[in-house]
Design an enzyme around this catalytic site. Structure first.
Site, PDB file in Angstrom:
ATOM      1  N   MET A   1       0.856  -1.184   0.000  1.00 28.57           N
ATOM      2  CA  MET A   1       0.000   0.000   0.000  1.00 28.57           C
ATOM      3  C   MET A   1       0.902   1.247   0.000  1.00 28.57           C
ATOM      4  SD  MET A   1      -2.752  -1.552  -0.348  1.00 28.57           S
ATOM      5  CE  MET A   1      -4.061  -0.358  -0.152  1.00 28.57           C
ATOM      6  N   CYS A   2       1.000   2.007   1.056  1.00 28.25           N
ATOM      7  CA  CYS A   2       1.951   3.127   1.173  1.00 28.25           C
ATOM      8  C   CYS A   2       1.306   4.498   0.940  1.00 28.25           C
ATOM      9  CB  CYS A   2       3.147   3.008   0.235  1.00 28.25           C
ATOM     10  SG  CYS A   2       3.905   1.373   0.176  1.00 28.25           S
TER      11      CYS A   2
END
Length: 323
Positions: A1-2
């Protein structure tokens, strides 16, 4: 994700923060590469991903990166102050291989731009002449999009849809998370007016990419003018901690993963800050103080070394890096 957040209007420093959210450790190393290194964009470890017309290059600029599975740099910047951050985007579609263009696999995409471009505009121009090819590691496809920024504060988001790059270029593109596509994220953000944030404004609090996009936009818009570099870095790190995903995220059910680390690229002072979520200590490296020799060995340090704390520039040592 991030999540990625760029702070380019504080009149003191250009700073970019990112979180690395993933279902397992990405086995990061902090690696400094000198200029003059030969790379092959068709090789992924022992595997050949691009047999026909692979992109090969000699690096123009020294870089410092956090690697992913030892296969390429996924986050970092170069000596000219260009930074790149690869974040997951499930909807990425690199399209079929076009053998008329030199091919670079996705795990080396960010590294290629850092190696060869001095700023965001140059990085975008390089995209005209290459074909990004899917890569996979540990059972995960490298369906990523890139955030770029440089020391002037310029910014770009590059995604692939139906084999074509979709580029948002401009200083105003300061926040990026994951799905949906950037166009859709901007449409969702437009429904929220964060130009005058206040304590009565409802704010999304989930760990989803949409909620993190809005929360990062909200809190970064509230950052006070810093008095010094220390305050500026702390301000961006505060936002990155706010949008981090705590341990125990329901990854299998919702595709939301714990944050493994946070980084900040200070493109004005050329300092790379790194914080593991499993460590109480933040570390940093002063790029200009590294002893890099053109054509010489890479220098590296393992951020999981529990003896590391504070300025670790002198802890970097020669290392045999495969890419």
């Amino acid at each position: 994700m991030c999540t990625r957040v760029l702070w380019n209007d504080n009149e003191l420093a250009v700073l970019a923060g990112r979180t690395m959210d993933w279902p397992e450790s990405t086995q990061p190393l902090l690696v400094a590469f000198p200029a003059g290194r030969e790379r092959d964009g068709g090789q992924l470890g022992p595997a050949t991903l691009v047999a026909d017309n692979p992109l090969r290059w000699t690096t123009r600029y020294a870089t410092i990166v956090a690697t992913v599975y030892g296969l390429g740099g996924i986050d970092g910047f170069n000596e000219r102050g260009l930074a790149a951050h690869g974040l997951y985007l499930e909807s990425t579609d690199y399209g079929p291989r076009d053998p008329a263009k030199p091919g670079v696999h996705a795990a080396l995409w960010a590294q290629y731009l850092l190696d060869q471009a001095a700023d965001v505009s140059e990085a975008i121009a390089l995209m005209d002449d290459v074909n990004v090819v899917m890569a996979a590691a540990h059972g995960f496809d490298a369906t990523i999009h890139l955030a770029l920024e440089d020391a002037s504060g310029d910014s770009a988001i590059i995604e692939f849809s139906h084999g074509q790059p979709v580029i948002h270029h401009g200083r105003q593109y300061t926040v990026m998370t994951n799905d949906p596509t950037y166009d859709e994220q901007l449409q969702l953000l437009a429904a929220q007016d964060f130009s005058h944030p206040g304590d009565s404004m409802p704010l999304a609090g989930n760990a989803s990419a949409i909620d993190r996009f809005q929360r990062a936009s909200y809190f970064s818009s509230m950052l006070p003018k810093p008095q010094n570099q220390r305050q500026a870095v702390a301000s961006v790190m505060a936002v990155m901690r706010n949008v981090s995903v705590p341990f125990g995220a329901p990854d299998d059910k919702f595709g939301i993963y714990d944050t493994e680390y946070r980084s900040i690229s200070d493109l004005t002072e050329r300092i790379y800050f790194f914080e593991l979520t499993t460590s109480p200590s933040i570390v940093w490296v002063r790029f200009d103080d590294l002893d890099l020799v053109a054509g010489g060995p890479a220098l590296a340090v393992n951020p999981y070394d529990e003896t590391l704390i504070g300025d670790i520039t002198d802890r970097f040592a020669a290392a045999d890096i495969a890419f």
